[in-house]
Write a protein that holds these residues in place. Structure first.
Motif, PDB file in Angstrom:
ATOM      1  N   LEU A 318       0.785  -1.326   0.018  1.00 43.62           N
ATOM      2  CA  LEU A 318      -0.088  -0.086   0.107  1.00 43.62           C
ATOM      3  C   LEU A 318       0.777   1.236   0.195  1.00 43.62           C
ATOM      4  O   LEU A 318       0.592   2.368  -0.484  1.00 43.62           O
ATOM      5  CB  LEU A 318      -0.902   0.067   1.246  1.00 43.62           C
ATOM      6  N   ARG A 319       1.926   1.100   0.486  1.00 39.57           N
ATOM      7  CA  ARG A 319       2.937   2.409   0.658  1.00 39.57           C
ATOM      8  C   ARG A 319       3.391   2.577  -0.627  1.00 39.57           C
ATOM      9  O   ARG A 319       3.673   3.769  -1.120  1.00 39.57           O
ATOM     10  CB  ARG A 319       3.785   2.125   1.549  1.00 39.57           C
ATOM     11  N   LEU A 320       3.930   1.603  -1.346  1.00 37.14           N
ATOM     12  CA  LEU A 320       4.372   1.745  -2.702  1.00 37.14           C
ATOM     13  C   LEU A 320       3.294   2.464  -3.754  1.00 37.14           C
ATOM     14  O   LEU A 320       3.516   3.186  -4.460  1.00 37.14           O
ATOM     15  CB  LEU A 320       5.092   0.408  -3.006  1.00 37.14           C
ATOM     16  N   ARG A 321       2.144   1.823  -3.471  1.00 38.52           N
ATOM     17  CA  ARG A 321       1.091   2.368  -4.353  1.00 38.52           C
ATOM     18  C   ARG A 321       0.568   4.096  -3.929  1.00 38.52           C
ATOM     19  O   ARG A 321       0.216   4.371  -4.987  1.00 38.52           O
ATOM     20  CB  ARG A 321      -0.382   1.306  -4.106  1.00 38.52           C
ATOM     21  N   SER A 322       0.801   4.171  -2.872  1.00 36.96           N
ATOM     22  CA  SER A 322       0.449   5.698  -2.559  1.00 36.96           C
ATOM     23  C   SER A 322       1.512   6.570  -2.939  1.00 36.96           C
ATOM     24  O   SER A 322       1.068   7.669  -3.383  1.00 36.96           O
ATOM     25  CB  SER A 322       0.398   5.724  -0.948  1.00 36.96           C
ATOM     26  N   LEU A 323       2.749   5.839  -3.181  1.00 36.14           N
ATOM     27  CA  LEU A 323       4.104   6.790  -3.482  1.00 36.14           C
ATOM     28  C   LEU A 323       3.967   6.947  -4.942  1.00 36.14           C
ATOM     29  O   LEU A 323       4.291   7.903  -5.573  1.00 36.14           O
ATOM     30  CB  LEU A 323       5.146   6.245  -3.108  1.00 36.14           C
ATOM     31  N   SER A 324       3.344   5.849  -5.742  1.00 36.22           N
ATOM     32  CA  SER A 324       3.383   5.985  -7.146  1.00 36.22           C
ATOM     33  C   SER A 324       2.046   6.758  -7.912  1.00 36.22           C
ATOM     34  O   SER A 324       2.146   6.892  -9.104  1.00 36.22           O
ATOM     35  CB  SER A 324       2.977   4.402  -7.638  1.00 36.22           C
TER      36      SER A 324
END
Length: 325
Positions: A318-324
Protein backbone atom coordinates in the motif's frame (compact mmCIF):
# COMPACT_ATOMS: atom_id res chain seq x y z
CA UNK A 1 -49.16 -7.17 34.87
CA UNK A 2 -47.62 -3.94 36.14
CA UNK A 3 -46.97 -3.55 39.87
CA UNK A 4 -45.74 -0.61 41.95
CA UNK A 5 -42.30 -2.22 41.83
CA UNK A 6 -42.07 -4.85 39.10
CA UNK A 7 -39.52 -7.63 39.00
CA UNK A 8 -38.78 -7.00 35.31
CA UNK A 9 -39.02 -3.71 33.45
CA UNK A 10 -39.03 -4.26 29.69
CA UNK A 11 -38.23 -1.36 27.39
CA UNK A 12 -39.16 -1.24 23.69
CA UNK A 13 -37.94 1.80 21.73
CA UNK A 14 -39.77 2.39 18.46
CA UNK A 15 -40.20 4.86 15.62
CA UNK A 16 -42.38 4.86 12.50
CA UNK A 17 -43.05 1.12 12.23
CA UNK A 18 -46.11 0.33 14.30
CA UNK A 19 -46.90 -2.93 12.51
CA UNK A 20 -43.52 -4.50 13.29
CA UNK A 21 -43.59 -3.03 16.78
CA UNK A 22 -46.87 -4.80 17.54
CA UNK A 23 -45.18 -8.17 16.94
CA UNK A 24 -42.44 -7.22 19.40
CA UNK A 25 -44.92 -5.99 21.99
CA UNK A 26 -47.12 -9.09 21.72
CA UNK A 27 -44.07 -11.33 22.19
CA UNK A 28 -43.40 -9.59 25.51
CA UNK A 29 -47.00 -9.63 26.68
CA UNK A 30 -47.35 -13.40 26.10
CA UNK A 31 -44.48 -14.13 28.46
CA UNK A 32 -45.73 -16.52 31.13
CA UNK A 33 -44.06 -14.55 33.92
CA UNK A 34 -46.51 -11.90 35.14
CA UNK A 35 -44.59 -9.58 37.47
CA UNK A 36 -43.41 -7.24 34.73
CA UNK A 37 -43.99 -3.78 33.39
CA UNK A 38 -43.70 -2.87 29.73
CA UNK A 39 -42.58 0.60 28.69
CA UNK A 40 -42.72 1.74 25.08
CA UNK A 41 -40.66 4.78 24.07
CA UNK A 42 -41.82 6.33 20.82
CA UNK A 43 -38.92 8.31 19.38
CA UNK A 44 -40.75 11.12 17.57
CA UNK A 45 -43.19 9.40 15.22
CA UNK A 46 -45.54 11.84 13.46
CA UNK A 47 -48.61 11.88 11.24
CA UNK A 48 -50.28 8.60 10.35
CA UNK A 49 -47.48 6.67 12.06
CA UNK A 50 -48.16 8.43 15.35
CA UNK A 51 -51.87 7.78 14.94
CA UNK A 52 -51.14 4.06 14.57
CA UNK A 53 -49.22 4.03 17.84
CA UNK A 54 -51.98 5.95 19.62
CA UNK A 55 -54.45 3.35 18.40
CA UNK A 56 -52.28 0.57 19.85
CA UNK A 57 -51.95 2.45 23.12
CA UNK A 58 -55.74 2.36 23.44
CA UNK A 59 -55.72 -1.41 22.86
CA UNK A 60 -53.00 -2.07 25.48
CA UNK A 61 -53.95 0.00 28.56
CA UNK A 62 -51.54 -1.96 30.82
CA UNK A 63 -48.55 -0.84 28.73
CA UNK A 64 -46.90 2.52 29.40
CA UNK A 65 -46.38 4.57 26.23
CA UNK A 66 -43.92 7.46 26.38
CA UNK A 67 -43.55 9.94 23.51
CA UNK A 68 -40.43 11.89 22.65
CA UNK A 69 -40.66 15.04 20.50
CA UNK A 70 -39.89 14.68 16.82
CA UNK A 71 -36.35 15.18 15.59
CA UNK A 72 -35.32 14.52 11.95
CA UNK A 73 -32.99 11.67 12.91
CA UNK A 74 -34.65 10.78 16.17
CA UNK A 75 -33.00 10.87 19.57
CA UNK A 76 -31.39 7.50 18.93
CA UNK A 77 -31.96 4.06 20.39
CA UNK A 78 -29.62 4.62 23.35
CA UNK A 79 -31.39 7.81 24.41
CA UNK A 80 -34.81 6.20 24.02
CA UNK A 81 -33.80 3.17 26.08
CA UNK A 82 -32.26 5.29 28.82
CA UNK A 83 -35.40 7.42 28.86
CA UNK A 84 -37.50 4.30 29.32
CA UNK A 85 -35.30 3.09 32.16
CA UNK A 86 -35.66 6.48 33.88
CA UNK A 87 -39.41 5.82 34.06
CA UNK A 88 -39.27 2.18 35.17
CA UNK A 89 -39.53 0.51 38.57
CA UNK A 90 -38.13 -2.95 37.93
CA UNK A 91 -35.40 -4.74 39.83
CA UNK A 92 -34.12 -6.10 36.51
CA UNK A 93 -34.22 -4.43 33.10
CA UNK A 94 -34.60 -5.97 29.66
CA UNK A 95 -34.86 -4.53 26.15
CA UNK A 96 -36.33 -5.53 22.82
CA UNK A 97 -35.88 -3.94 19.40
CA UNK A 98 -39.13 -2.99 17.72
CA UNK A 99 -38.33 -4.97 14.54
CA UNK A 100 -37.46 -8.18 16.43
CA UNK A 101 -39.47 -10.36 18.78
CA UNK A 102 -39.04 -12.91 21.53
CA UNK A 103 -39.76 -16.48 20.45
CA UNK A 104 -39.85 -18.22 23.84
CA UNK A 105 -42.80 -17.41 26.15
CA UNK A 106 -40.90 -18.98 29.06
CA UNK A 107 -37.88 -16.67 28.71
CA UNK A 108 -38.71 -14.42 31.65
CA UNK A 109 -39.91 -17.28 33.87
CA UNK A 110 -36.64 -19.09 33.30
CA UNK A 111 -34.64 -15.92 33.98
CA UNK A 112 -36.61 -15.25 37.15
CA UNK A 113 -35.94 -18.75 38.46
CA UNK A 114 -32.20 -18.34 38.00
CA UNK A 115 -32.02 -14.74 39.24
CA UNK A 116 -34.18 -15.24 42.31
CA UNK A 117 -32.03 -18.21 43.33
CA UNK A 118 -28.86 -16.11 43.00
CA UNK A 119 -29.79 -12.49 43.82
CA UNK A 120 -26.16 -11.39 43.58
CA UNK A 121 -26.23 -11.94 39.79
CA UNK A 122 -26.08 -8.65 37.91
CA UNK A 123 -26.16 -9.84 34.28
CA UNK A 124 -28.15 -12.59 32.59
CA UNK A 125 -27.48 -13.46 28.95
CA UNK A 126 -29.25 -15.72 26.47
CA UNK A 127 -29.05 -16.31 22.71
CA UNK A 128 -30.98 -15.42 19.59
CA UNK A 129 -31.10 -16.43 15.95
CA UNK A 130 -30.48 -13.90 13.18
CA UNK A 131 -32.31 -13.85 9.85
CA UNK A 132 -31.74 -11.92 6.64
CA UNK A 133 -34.59 -9.90 5.17
CA UNK A 134 -35.27 -12.71 2.64
CA UNK A 135 -36.02 -15.09 5.53
CA UNK A 136 -32.81 -17.14 5.37
CA UNK A 137 -30.94 -17.73 8.62
CA UNK A 138 -27.47 -16.37 9.26
CA UNK A 139 -25.51 -19.42 10.36
CA UNK A 140 -22.37 -17.53 11.36
CA UNK A 141 -21.53 -16.93 15.04
CA UNK A 142 -23.01 -13.49 15.55
CA UNK A 143 -23.94 -13.32 19.22
CA UNK A 144 -22.98 -15.72 22.02
CA UNK A 145 -23.96 -18.93 20.23
CA UNK A 146 -20.28 -19.90 19.91
CA UNK A 147 -20.29 -20.49 23.67
CA UNK A 148 -22.94 -23.22 23.58
CA UNK A 149 -20.42 -25.99 22.91
CA UNK A 150 -18.03 -24.59 25.52
CA UNK A 151 -20.44 -25.16 28.40
CA UNK A 152 -19.81 -28.91 28.68
CA UNK A 153 -18.69 -29.82 32.17
CA UNK A 154 -19.65 -26.47 33.72
CA UNK A 155 -22.18 -26.57 36.59
CA UNK A 156 -25.70 -25.51 35.66
CA UNK A 157 -28.74 -24.61 37.70
CA UNK A 158 -32.19 -26.12 37.20
CA UNK A 159 -32.83 -23.74 34.29
CA UNK A 160 -29.56 -24.63 32.50
CA UNK A 161 -27.99 -21.29 33.45
CA UNK A 162 -24.23 -21.26 34.05
CA UNK A 163 -22.10 -18.76 35.89
CA UNK A 164 -19.50 -17.39 33.47
CA UNK A 165 -16.60 -14.98 33.71
CA UNK A 166 -15.15 -12.34 31.41
CA UNK A 167 -12.40 -14.49 29.80
CA UNK A 168 -15.00 -17.13 28.95
CA UNK A 169 -17.36 -14.59 27.37
CA UNK A 170 -14.55 -13.06 25.35
CA UNK A 171 -13.74 -16.36 23.68
CA UNK A 172 -16.86 -15.72 21.60
CA UNK A 173 -16.38 -13.70 18.40
CA UNK A 174 -19.76 -12.11 19.06
CA UNK A 175 -21.41 -10.25 21.91
CA UNK A 176 -24.73 -10.21 23.74
CA UNK A 177 -27.46 -8.40 21.83
CA UNK A 178 -29.73 -6.21 23.92
CA UNK A 179 -32.68 -8.48 23.05
CA UNK A 180 -30.88 -11.19 25.03
CA UNK A 181 -29.52 -9.13 27.94
CA UNK A 182 -31.05 -8.61 31.36
CA UNK A 183 -29.39 -6.09 33.68
CA UNK A 184 -29.80 -5.67 37.39
CA UNK A 185 -30.94 -2.09 37.86
CA UNK A 186 -28.01 -1.26 40.15
CA UNK A 187 -25.53 -2.37 37.47
CA UNK A 188 -27.29 -0.40 34.73
CA UNK A 189 -27.15 2.73 36.87
CA UNK A 190 -23.54 2.08 37.85
CA UNK A 191 -22.36 2.00 34.23
CA UNK A 192 -24.57 5.05 33.50
CA UNK A 193 -26.75 3.20 31.02
CA UNK A 194 -26.29 3.21 27.27
CA UNK A 195 -23.92 5.67 25.59
CA UNK A 196 -26.21 8.17 23.85
CA UNK A 197 -23.40 9.29 21.54
CA UNK A 198 -23.26 5.86 19.87
CA UNK A 199 -25.82 5.06 17.18
CA UNK A 200 -24.33 1.84 15.86
CA UNK A 201 -23.46 -1.27 17.91
CA UNK A 202 -24.49 0.40 21.14
CA UNK A 203 -25.17 -3.15 22.33
CA UNK A 204 -21.50 -4.05 21.84
CA UNK A 205 -20.51 -0.98 23.84
CA UNK A 206 -22.80 -1.72 26.76
CA UNK A 207 -21.76 -5.40 26.65
CA UNK A 208 -18.11 -4.42 27.10
CA UNK A 209 -18.83 -1.94 29.88
CA UNK A 210 -21.29 -4.16 31.73
CA UNK A 211 -19.13 -7.30 31.85
CA UNK A 212 -16.26 -5.12 33.06
CA UNK A 213 -18.38 -3.90 35.98
CA UNK A 214 -20.63 -6.88 36.81
CA UNK A 215 -19.86 -8.90 39.92
CA UNK A 216 -21.61 -12.07 38.76
CA UNK A 217 -22.87 -13.14 35.30
CA UNK A 218 -25.13 -15.97 34.18
CA UNK A 219 -25.37 -17.35 30.65
CA UNK A 220 -28.29 -19.47 29.49
CA UNK A 221 -27.88 -21.01 26.02
CA UNK A 222 -31.61 -20.90 25.26
CA UNK A 223 -32.55 -19.15 22.01
CA UNK A 224 -35.20 -16.65 23.02
CA UNK A 225 -35.31 -14.09 20.22
CA UNK A 226 -35.59 -13.71 16.45
CA UNK A 227 -33.39 -10.88 15.18
CA UNK A 228 -33.97 -9.42 11.74
CA UNK A 229 -30.81 -8.31 9.97
CA UNK A 230 -31.52 -4.92 8.39
CA UNK A 231 -32.26 -4.68 4.70
CA UNK A 232 -29.53 -2.34 3.46
CA UNK A 233 -31.92 -0.98 0.85
CA UNK A 234 -34.18 0.31 3.63
CA UNK A 235 -33.01 3.84 4.33
CA UNK A 236 -35.17 4.19 7.45
CA UNK A 237 -33.39 1.53 9.51
CA UNK A 238 -30.97 2.63 12.22
CA UNK A 239 -28.20 0.42 10.84
CA UNK A 240 -28.64 1.66 7.28
CA UNK A 241 -29.00 5.40 7.80
CA UNK A 242 -25.46 5.42 9.19
CA UNK A 243 -22.75 5.43 6.51
CA UNK A 244 -20.14 2.67 6.34
CA UNK A 245 -17.37 5.00 7.49
CA UNK A 246 -19.53 6.34 10.32
CA UNK A 247 -20.13 2.75 11.48
CA UNK A 248 -16.39 2.13 11.56
CA UNK A 249 -15.93 5.34 13.54
CA UNK A 250 -18.47 4.19 16.12
CA UNK A 251 -16.68 0.83 16.36
CA UNK A 252 -13.34 2.56 16.91
CA UNK A 253 -14.93 4.72 19.60
CA UNK A 254 -16.29 1.64 21.36
CA UNK A 255 -12.94 -0.15 21.37
CA UNK A 256 -11.01 2.97 22.35
CA UNK A 257 -13.33 3.43 25.33
CA UNK A 258 -12.81 -0.17 26.38
CA UNK A 259 -9.04 0.03 26.01
CA UNK A 260 -8.87 3.30 27.95
CA UNK A 261 -11.37 2.75 30.73
CA UNK A 262 -11.89 -0.99 31.32
CA UNK A 263 -10.67 -2.22 34.68
CA UNK A 264 -10.12 -5.80 33.53
CA UNK A 265 -6.97 -6.53 31.51
CA UNK A 266 -8.74 -9.16 29.40
CA UNK A 267 -11.21 -6.54 28.20
CA UNK A 268 -8.47 -4.03 27.42
CA UNK A 269 -6.63 -6.64 25.35
CA UNK A 270 -9.86 -7.64 23.62
CA UNK A 271 -10.57 -4.03 22.68
CA UNK A 272 -7.08 -3.44 21.30
CA UNK A 273 -7.46 -6.49 19.08
CA UNK A 274 -10.95 -5.41 18.05
CA UNK A 275 -9.65 -1.98 17.11
CA UNK A 276 -6.99 -3.63 14.98
CA UNK A 277 -9.61 -5.56 13.02
CA UNK A 278 -11.61 -2.39 12.41
CA UNK A 279 -8.46 -0.62 11.18
CA UNK A 280 -7.82 -3.52 8.82
CA UNK A 281 -11.34 -3.28 7.44
CA UNK A 282 -10.98 0.47 6.91
CA UNK A 283 -7.65 -0.01 5.12
CA UNK A 284 -9.14 -2.64 2.83
CA UNK A 285 -12.13 -0.40 2.07
CA UNK A 286 -9.89 2.50 1.08
CA UNK A 287 -7.65 0.22 -1.00
CA UNK A 288 -10.69 -1.13 -2.84
CA UNK A 289 -11.55 2.47 -3.76
CA UNK A 290 -7.95 3.20 -4.85
CA UNK A 291 -7.35 5.65 -2.00
CA UNK A 292 -3.95 4.16 -1.24
CA UNK A 293 -2.71 7.03 0.93
CA UNK A 294 -5.46 6.57 3.52
CA UNK A 295 -5.36 2.79 3.07
CA UNK A 296 -1.65 2.82 3.88
CA UNK A 297 -2.14 4.97 6.97
CA UNK A 298 -4.88 2.77 8.44
CA UNK A 299 -3.02 -0.41 7.51
CA UNK A 300 -0.03 0.73 9.58
CA UNK A 301 -2.30 1.45 12.55
CA UNK A 302 -3.74 -2.05 12.23
CA UNK A 303 -0.25 -3.54 12.04
CA UNK A 304 0.59 -2.06 15.44
CA UNK A 305 -2.38 -3.87 17.01
CA UNK A 306 -2.25 -7.07 14.96
CA UNK A 307 1.32 -7.65 13.79
CA UNK A 308 1.88 -10.34 11.18
CA UNK A 309 4.30 -10.91 8.31
CA UNK A 310 1.48 -11.07 5.78
CA UNK A 311 -0.05 -7.78 6.90
CA UNK A 312 3.35 -6.10 7.05
CA UNK A 313 3.90 -7.03 3.41
CA UNK A 314 0.47 -5.63 2.59
CA UNK A 315 1.47 -2.38 4.31
CA UNK A 316 4.58 -2.17 2.10
CA UNK A 317 2.44 -2.76 -0.97
CA UNK A 318 0.00 0.00 0.00
CA UNK A 319 2.86 2.36 0.76
CA UNK A 320 4.36 1.80 -2.68
CA UNK A 321 0.98 2.29 -4.35
CA UNK A 322 0.45 5.56 -2.45
CA UNK A 323 3.85 6.88 -3.55
CA UNK A 324 3.28 5.95 -7.17
CA UNK A 325 0.16 8.07 -7.56
Amino acid sequence: MTTASAYFSLIIPTRDRAELFKLALDSVLVQSFEDKEVIVVNDGSTGASLDAYKALEAVYPAVTFLYLPNRPNGHGQSYAMNYGVSHCSGKYIGFLDDDDYWTDPAHLSRAHASLSAQPEVELYYTNQKAFFFDGSENTKHVWLDYLDDQLAGKPQDSEMSTEVDVPFLLTSPGFAHLNCSIFKRELFDRIKGLDENIRYENDRDVFIRSIDSAHKILFNPAYVSRHHIPNHNDASNMSTIVSANQKRLYQLQIYDKGALFASKEAIRDFCMIGKGWVMKAIAEDFAANANFKLASWYARQALAALPSVKWRLYCYYLRLRSLSR
